[in-house]
Design a protein around this motif. Structure first.
Motif, PDB file in Angstrom:
ATOM      1  N   LEU A  35     -11.087  40.088  19.203  1.00 32.59           N
ATOM      2  CA  LEU A  35     -11.678  41.079  18.978  1.00 32.59           C
ATOM      3  C   LEU A  35     -10.977  42.433  19.568  1.00 32.59           C
ATOM      4  N   ALA A  36     -10.020  41.831  20.576  1.00 30.97           N
ATOM      5  CA  ALA A  36      -9.223  43.129  20.860  1.00 30.97           C
ATOM      6  C   ALA A  36      -8.515  43.722  19.768  1.00 30.97           C
ATOM      7  N   GLU A  37      -8.081  43.032  18.883  1.00 30.56           N
ATOM      8  CA  GLU A  37      -7.343  43.616  17.813  1.00 30.56           C
ATOM      9  C   GLU A  37      -8.370  43.998  16.579  1.00 30.56           C
ATOM     10  N   GLU A  38      -9.340  43.634  16.286  1.00 30.67           N
ATOM     11  CA  GLU A  38     -10.076  43.870  15.332  1.00 30.67           C
ATOM     12  C   GLU A  38     -11.288  45.017  15.846  1.00 30.67           C
ATOM     13  N   GLY A  39     -11.676  45.161  17.171  1.00 35.56           N
ATOM     14  CA  GLY A  39     -12.557  46.034  17.751  1.00 35.56           C
ATOM     15  C   GLY A  39     -14.024  45.782  17.270  1.00 35.56           C
ATOM     16  N   SER A  40     -14.355  44.656  16.723  1.00 37.16           N
ATOM     17  CA  SER A  40     -15.450  44.547  16.081  1.00 37.16           C
ATOM     18  C   SER A  40     -16.068  43.229  16.382  1.00 37.16           C
ATOM     19  N   PHE A  41     -17.216  42.673  16.646  1.00 42.88           N
ATOM     20  CA  PHE A  41     -17.771  41.239  16.688  1.00 42.88           C
ATOM     21  C   PHE A  41     -17.753  40.631  15.417  1.00 42.88           C
ATOM     22  N   THR A  42     -18.230  41.646  14.438  1.00 44.31           N
ATOM     23  CA  THR A  42     -18.393  41.389  12.941  1.00 44.31           C
ATOM     24  C   THR A  42     -17.257  40.668  12.078  1.00 44.31           C
ATOM     25  N   ARG A  43     -16.171  41.560  12.356  1.00 41.53           N
ATOM     26  CA  ARG A  43     -14.968  41.438  11.868  1.00 41.53           C
ATOM     27  C   ARG A  43     -14.191  40.165  12.398  1.00 41.53           C
TER      28      ARG A  43
END
Length: 302
Positions: free
Chosen positions: A13-21
């Motif tokens: 989540l920290a890397e993607e910045g999105s719950f969906t991704r």
């Protein structure tokens, strides 16, 4: 101990910045990601500032991310250390004083170029840090300028390294008055080294403490920059002097008696060196001997 699935969801989540991704990348539901984050926040406090676009990490979140990254590094080091039978690959970790470090570092790089699966981890450090790093098993092996009196650490003779009196090219350093006129370029080990050499080379004089100091550097590769520019003289180990690129701008003042230090190869006494570490030491020993360093290191000593 944190659940590794929770940590993986948080780091992703920290890397993607999105719950969906994050959910898509991990192949789980967004609800599962949210649940993992909630479990962590129950134990650590708020980890995220939830915004419309993407969440930001709180100070607690940044600390947890650093923890996750350290776990990854530790796991990679474990896999490298466990590949004991491989002499051409895996990690070789060594910690050394600056002088010998300047000499062996290019050789370590050349070994890695020739063996890309080899991973070299080298650190410059004074003797006391070398001792602590080996005792705490942060490095597999190290070099020290004294033999440690510690049952946890095995030591074997590695090389001899004379101390040298180095002056600017074309300047005299064969008398106490000449040295006083030049002034001393100091470094962290400068005064003890100068005292040991000059008290024997020039007996009956006031001593190194009374010399005017013209400069100081804690970077072994920069000490001779002062000397090369005519700003003073210094006393430095031979390997540090040999590593200086502009030998024509400095001069070594020969004289008796010679002061020669022993360099010791150290490692934890209960764990023999890995095969790849022994191979690296044997190659370094051969290269130093060919260059006039006089090393015939043993990897079995104690």
């Amino acid at each position: 101990m944190f659940n590794p699935h929770w940590l993986l969801s948080f780091r992703t989540l920290a890397e993607e910045g999105s719950f969906t991704r994050t959910a898509e990348r991990l192949g789980i539901t967004q609800a599962a990601v949210s649940q993992h984050i909630r479990h962590l926040e129950k134990r650590l406090g708020p980890l995220l500032v939830r915004k419309a676009r993407q969440p930001d990490l709180t100070p607690e979140g940044k600390a947890l991310l650093e923890y996750c990254l350290e776990l990854d590094k530790a796991e990679r080091r474990l896999h490298l250390r466990l590949s004991e039978s491989d002499t051409d690959g895996g990690e070789v970790s060594i910690i050394t004083p600056g002088s010998i470090g300047l000499t062996i570092f290019p050789h370590l790089l050349a070994m890695q170029v020739a063996n890309p699966a080899l991973v070299v981890r080298h650190r410059f450090a004074p003797d006391y840090e070398v001792h602590d790093a080996i005792a705490q098993n942060r490095f597999e092996m190290g070099l020290m300028s004294y033999r440690p009196d510690d049952p946890r650490i095995a030591a074997a003779w590695f090389a001899e390294e004379p101390l040298e009196l180095v002056v600017p090219a074309g300047r005299s350093g064969d008398s106490w008055s000449a040295l006083t006129g030049l002034g001393f370029i100091d470094h962290p080990d400068g005064l003890p080294m100068a005292t040991r050499l000059l008290s024997r080379r020039f007996p009956g004089n006031p001593g190194a403490r009374h010399l005017p100091v013209r400069g100081f550097s804690n970077q072994v590769g920069l000490i001779l920059e002062f000397v090369a520019r005519g700003l003073g003289f210094t006393v430095i180990p031979q390997y540090a002097r040999r590593a200086f690129p502009r030998q024509n701008e400095i001069a070594v003042v020969d004289g008796d008696p010679r002061i020669v230090d022993t360099l010791w190869l150290v490692h934890r006494s209960e764990w023999p060196l890995s095969r790849r570490a022994r191979r690296v030491i044997e190659e370094l020993s051969r290269l130093l001997a060919a260059a006039g360093g006089g090393s015939t290191a043993s990897t079995h000593g104690n």
